[in-house]
Motif scaffolding. Structure first.
Motif, mmCIF file in Angstrom:
data_model
loop_
_atom_site.group_PDB
_atom_site.id
_atom_site.type_symbol
_atom_site.label_atom_id
_atom_site.label_comp_id
_atom_site.label_asym_id
_atom_site.label_seq_id
_atom_site.Cartn_x
_atom_site.Cartn_y
_atom_site.Cartn_z
ATOM 1 N N LEU A 92 79.865 122.659 15.366
ATOM 2 C CA LEU A 92 81.018 121.804 15.112
ATOM 3 C C LEU A 92 80.917 120.491 15.891
ATOM 4 C CD1 LEU A 92 83.649 121.636 13.542
ATOM 5 C CD2 LEU A 92 84.796 122.783 15.438
ATOM 6 N N THR A 93 80.436 120.552 17.118
ATOM 7 C CA THR A 93 80.284 119.316 17.905
ATOM 8 C C THR A 93 79.274 118.377 17.257
ATOM 9 O OG1 THR A 93 78.681 120.421 19.344
ATOM 10 C CG2 THR A 93 80.964 120.335 20.113
ATOM 11 N N ASP A 94 78.218 118.921 16.677
ATOM 12 C CA ASP A 94 77.237 118.093 15.966
ATOM 13 C C ASP A 94 77.863 117.466 14.721
ATOM 14 O OD1 ASP A 94 75.247 118.731 17.811
ATOM 15 O OD2 ASP A 94 74.562 120.455 16.636
ATOM 16 N N PHE A 95 78.676 118.253 14.031
ATOM 17 C CA PHE A 95 79.351 117.735 12.840
ATOM 18 C C PHE A 95 80.206 116.517 13.197
ATOM 19 C CE2 PHE A 95 83.181 117.368 10.329
ATOM 20 C CZ PHE A 95 82.676 117.312 9.041
ATOM 21 N N TRP A 96 81.038 116.652 14.233
ATOM 22 C CA TRP A 96 81.922 115.551 14.616
ATOM 23 C C TRP A 96 81.133 114.351 15.120
ATOM 24 C CZ3 TRP A 96 86.387 115.225 12.584
ATOM 25 C CH2 TRP A 96 87.108 116.371 12.260
ATOM 26 N N VAL B 62 78.535 113.832 2.697
ATOM 27 C CA VAL B 62 77.394 113.036 2.234
ATOM 28 C C VAL B 62 77.514 112.741 0.742
ATOM 29 C CG1 VAL B 62 74.885 113.051 1.889
ATOM 30 C CG2 VAL B 62 75.847 113.849 4.060
ATOM 31 N N ALA B 63 77.924 113.739 -0.034
ATOM 32 C CA ALA B 63 78.085 113.539 -1.477
ATOM 33 C C ALA B 63 79.205 112.556 -1.797
ATOM 34 C CB ALA B 63 78.348 114.879 -2.158
ATOM 35 N N ALA B 64 80.275 112.604 -1.022
ATOM 36 C CA ALA B 64 81.424 111.727 -1.274
ATOM 37 C C ALA B 64 81.178 110.294 -0.804
ATOM 38 C CB ALA B 64 82.668 112.293 -0.595
ATOM 39 N N TYR B 65 80.355 110.131 0.220
ATOM 40 C CA TYR B 65 80.113 108.815 0.812
ATOM 41 C C TYR B 65 78.621 108.548 0.973
ATOM 42 C CZ TYR B 65 85.012 109.326 2.092
ATOM 43 O OH TYR B 65 86.365 109.520 2.071
ATOM 44 N N PRO B 66 77.861 108.542 -0.108
ATOM 45 C CA PRO B 66 76.406 108.392 0.018
ATOM 46 C C PRO B 66 75.979 107.063 0.642
ATOM 47 C CG PRO B 66 77.076 108.185 -2.273
ATOM 48 C CD PRO B 66 78.285 108.607 -1.493
ATOM 49 N N ASP B 67 76.765 106.031 0.469
ATOM 50 C CA ASP B 67 76.409 104.720 1.023
ATOM 51 C C ASP B 67 76.785 104.568 2.487
ATOM 52 O OD1 ASP B 67 75.451 104.015 -1.472
ATOM 53 O OD2 ASP B 67 77.344 103.095 -2.085
ATOM 54 N N ARG B 68 77.647 105.412 2.995
ATOM 55 C CA ARG B 68 78.113 105.311 4.394
ATOM 56 C C ARG B 68 77.290 106.161 5.355
ATOM 57 N NH1 ARG B 68 83.007 102.716 5.948
ATOM 58 N NH2 ARG B 68 82.140 103.308 7.947
ATOM 59 N N VAL B 69 76.708 107.242 4.860
ATOM 60 C CA VAL B 69 75.976 108.161 5.727
ATOM 61 C C VAL B 69 74.506 107.764 5.752
ATOM 62 C CG1 VAL B 69 75.355 110.560 6.169
ATOM 63 C CG2 VAL B 69 77.596 110.020 5.211
ATOM 64 N N PRO B 70 73.997 107.356 6.928
ATOM 65 C CA PRO B 70 72.590 106.968 7.008
ATOM 66 C C PRO B 70 71.655 108.134 6.664
ATOM 67 C CG PRO B 70 73.775 106.383 9.027
ATOM 68 C CD PRO B 70 74.703 107.218 8.187
ATOM 69 N N ALA B 71 70.514 107.825 6.121
ATOM 70 C CA ALA B 71 69.561 108.853 5.687
ATOM 71 C C ALA B 71 69.194 109.796 6.829
ATOM 72 C CB ALA B 71 68.308 108.194 5.111
ATOM 73 N N ARG B 72 69.083 109.288 8.036
ATOM 74 C CA ARG B 72 68.672 110.130 9.164
ATOM 75 C C ARG B 72 69.740 111.157 9.544
ATOM 76 N NH1 ARG B 72 71.232 108.359 13.493
ATOM 77 N NH2 ARG B 72 71.951 106.223 13.545
ATOM 78 N N LEU B 73 70.982 110.976 9.080
ATOM 79 C CA LEU B 73 72.055 111.923 9.380
ATOM 80 C C LEU B 73 72.251 112.940 8.266
ATOM 81 C CD1 LEU B 73 74.788 109.615 10.943
ATOM 82 C CD2 LEU B 73 73.167 111.107 12.111
ATOM 83 N N ARG B 74 71.553 112.749 7.180
ATOM 84 C CA ARG B 74 71.725 113.665 6.042
ATOM 85 C C ARG B 74 70.991 114.928 6.322
ATOM 86 N NH1 ARG B 74 72.106 109.850 0.848
ATOM 87 N NH2 ARG B 74 73.214 108.227 1.907
ATOM 88 N N VAL C 220 85.348 127.128 6.212
ATOM 89 C CA VAL C 220 84.176 126.627 5.480
ATOM 90 C C VAL C 220 83.129 126.214 6.511
ATOM 91 C CG1 VAL C 220 83.334 124.893 3.860
ATOM 92 C CG2 VAL C 220 85.630 125.845 3.572
ATOM 93 N N GLU C 221 81.896 126.614 6.280
ATOM 94 C CA GLU C 221 80.805 126.319 7.215
ATOM 95 C C GLU C 221 80.630 124.806 7.372
ATOM 96 O OE1 GLU C 221 78.175 128.539 8.408
ATOM 97 O OE2 GLU C 221 79.051 130.372 7.633
ATOM 98 N N THR C 222 80.307 124.396 8.581
ATOM 99 C CA THR C 222 80.177 122.958 8.864
ATOM 100 C C THR C 222 79.102 122.303 8.011
ATOM 101 O OG1 THR C 222 78.754 123.461 10.741
ATOM 102 C CG2 THR C 222 81.079 123.031 11.212
ATOM 103 N N HIS C 223 78.007 122.992 7.744
ATOM 104 C CA HIS C 223 76.954 122.375 6.938
ATOM 105 C C HIS C 223 77.414 122.156 5.494
ATOM 106 C CE1 HIS C 223 76.059 126.623 6.060
ATOM 107 N NE2 HIS C 223 75.570 126.178 4.925
ATOM 108 N N VAL C 224 78.283 123.014 5.003
ATOM 109 C CA VAL C 224 78.839 122.850 3.655
ATOM 110 C C VAL C 224 79.777 121.643 3.636
ATOM 111 C CG1 VAL C 224 80.316 123.922 1.894
ATOM 112 C CG2 VAL C 224 78.598 125.294 3.100
ATOM 113 N N VAL C 225 80.594 121.524 4.662
ATOM 114 C CA VAL C 225 81.510 120.384 4.757
ATOM 115 C C VAL C 225 80.705 119.092 4.892
ATOM 116 C CG1 VAL C 225 83.391 119.329 6.068
ATOM 117 C CG2 VAL C 225 83.337 121.809 5.744
#
Length: 66
Positions: free
Chosen positions: A3-7, A54-66, A44-49
């Motif tokens: 969860l800390t990694d997610f945030w 990423v799907a909702a904001y593909p332009d905002r999430v840098p590739a290295r964070l995907r 819901v598992e953090t990786h699913v969230v």
């Protein structure tokens, strides 16, 4: 994903203030019409969230964070 990694990823992608707003206010269809906070609270598992973010904001999430 912990969860800390997610945030940390969410804050890096959107900035601390906006990440909090996204998590509490934005309803994502990929999460069954729930917000990020609601999905996490429902177990819901953090990786699913994260994949939904990423799907909702593909332009905002840098590739290295995907």
């Amino acid at each position: 994903m912990r969860l800390t990694d997610f945030w940390a990823r969410l804050e890096e992608a959107f900035g601390p203030g906006y990440a909090t707003s996204i998590a509490s206010d934005q309803v994502l269809s990929q999460l069954g019409g729930r917000t990020i906070e609601q999905a996490l609270a429902a177990g819901v598992e953090t990786h699913v969230v994260w994949r939904a973010v990423v799907a909702a904001y593909p332009d905002r999430v840098p590739a290295r964070l995907r």
